[in-house]
Design a protein around this motif. Sequence first.
Motif, short mmCIF file in Angstrom:
data_model
loop_
_atom_site.label_atom_id
_atom_site.label_comp_id
_atom_site.label_asym_id
_atom_site.label_seq_id
_atom_site.Cartn_x
_atom_site.Cartn_y
_atom_site.Cartn_z
N ALA A 183 -52.00 1.27 -33.59
CA ALA A 183 -50.90 1.93 -32.69
C ALA A 183 -50.33 3.33 -33.41
N LEU A 184 -50.23 3.28 -34.60
CA LEU A 184 -49.80 4.33 -35.49
C LEU A 184 -50.68 5.54 -35.29
N TRP A 185 -52.31 5.12 -35.52
CA TRP A 185 -53.25 6.16 -35.35
C TRP A 185 -53.13 7.00 -33.96
N MET A 186 -52.93 6.02 -33.06
CA MET A 186 -53.13 6.65 -31.80
C MET A 186 -51.98 7.75 -31.29
N MET A 187 -50.98 7.50 -32.12
CA MET A 187 -49.89 8.40 -31.81
C MET A 187 -49.81 9.64 -32.99
N THR A 188 -50.36 9.57 -33.83
CA THR A 188 -50.35 10.59 -35.24
C THR A 188 -51.41 11.72 -34.87
N PRO A 189 -51.16 12.98 -34.98
CA PRO A 189 -52.20 14.26 -35.00
C PRO A 189 -53.22 13.90 -36.03
N PRO A 206 -47.16 -1.36 -26.85
CA PRO A 206 -47.15 0.22 -26.67
C PRO A 206 -47.37 0.58 -25.21
N GLY A 207 -46.55 1.44 -24.82
CA GLY A 207 -46.98 1.84 -23.48
C GLY A 207 -48.44 2.84 -23.17
N PHE A 208 -48.67 3.02 -24.22
CA PHE A 208 -49.95 4.18 -23.98
C PHE A 208 -51.25 3.34 -23.61
N GLN A 209 -51.32 2.24 -23.84
CA GLN A 209 -52.31 1.33 -23.38
C GLN A 209 -52.39 1.08 -21.95
N PHE A 210 -51.27 1.36 -21.12
CA PHE A 210 -51.39 0.75 -19.80
C PHE A 210 -51.24 2.25 -18.61
N THR A 211 -52.09 1.95 -17.90
CA THR A 211 -52.38 3.04 -16.44
C THR A 211 -50.78 3.00 -15.67
N ALA A 212 -50.77 4.26 -14.91
CA ALA A 212 -49.64 4.14 -14.21
C ALA A 212 -49.46 3.18 -13.35
N GLY A 213 -50.46 2.47 -13.12
CA GLY A 213 -50.29 1.30 -12.17
C GLY A 213 -50.19 0.03 -13.07
N ARG A 240 -56.25 12.68 -26.19
CA ARG A 240 -57.70 12.70 -25.97
C ARG A 240 -58.51 11.87 -25.40
N LEU A 241 -57.80 10.71 -24.45
CA LEU A 241 -58.60 9.52 -24.28
C LEU A 241 -59.90 10.06 -23.43
N ASP A 242 -60.01 11.26 -22.70
CA ASP A 242 -61.13 11.60 -22.04
C ASP A 242 -62.25 11.67 -22.96
N GLU A 243 -61.92 11.62 -24.37
CA GLU A 243 -63.04 11.94 -25.42
C GLU A 243 -63.50 10.72 -25.98
N THR A 244 -63.29 9.39 -25.32
CA THR A 244 -63.44 8.19 -25.90
C THR A 244 -64.37 7.65 -27.02
N GLU A 287 -59.09 15.57 -37.59
CA GLU A 287 -60.56 15.71 -36.81
C GLU A 287 -60.53 15.75 -35.52
N LEU A 288 -59.13 15.96 -35.09
CA LEU A 288 -59.08 16.33 -33.49
C LEU A 288 -58.28 17.93 -33.50
N SER A 289 -58.29 18.55 -34.28
CA SER A 289 -57.55 19.81 -34.37
C SER A 289 -55.94 19.48 -34.27
N TRP A 290 -55.68 18.57 -34.93
CA TRP A 290 -54.30 17.92 -34.95
C TRP A 290 -53.63 17.73 -33.75
N THR A 291 -54.57 16.98 -32.82
CA THR A 291 -53.80 16.54 -31.49
C THR A 291 -53.87 15.10 -31.88
N ARG A 292 -53.15 14.39 -30.91
CA ARG A 292 -53.06 12.78 -31.04
C ARG A 292 -54.19 12.17 -30.36
N PRO A 293 -54.74 11.12 -30.89
CA PRO A 293 -55.87 10.23 -30.12
C PRO A 293 -55.29 10.11 -28.50
N VAL A 294 -54.08 9.72 -28.55
CA VAL A 294 -53.67 9.19 -27.10
C VAL A 294 -53.67 10.28 -26.35
#
Length: 81
Positions: free
Chosen positions: A49-55, A17-24, A67-71, A58-65
Amino acid sequence: MLRSLVRVFIDDGTFCPGFQFTAGGQLDPRVTALFRAALEAKVPHNYFALWMMTPARELSWTRPVDRLDETSRLVRVLQAP
């Protein structure tokens, strides 16, 4: 590095999955930390991978991906029973 790479297995294919890579193109250390916590909790790659993409409630219906600033918080949510 391979143990840090999230892989999704579908039939005979393996996908990264692309979510694990930085722009570089490097692995994002925030995702790597989350994935390490998931492996410790025995969460399979595909489920992580599914958890990362699913609202999440516990995160106010946002996806973990998104909210990465809240690791630290995401690790707690991931490990919650």
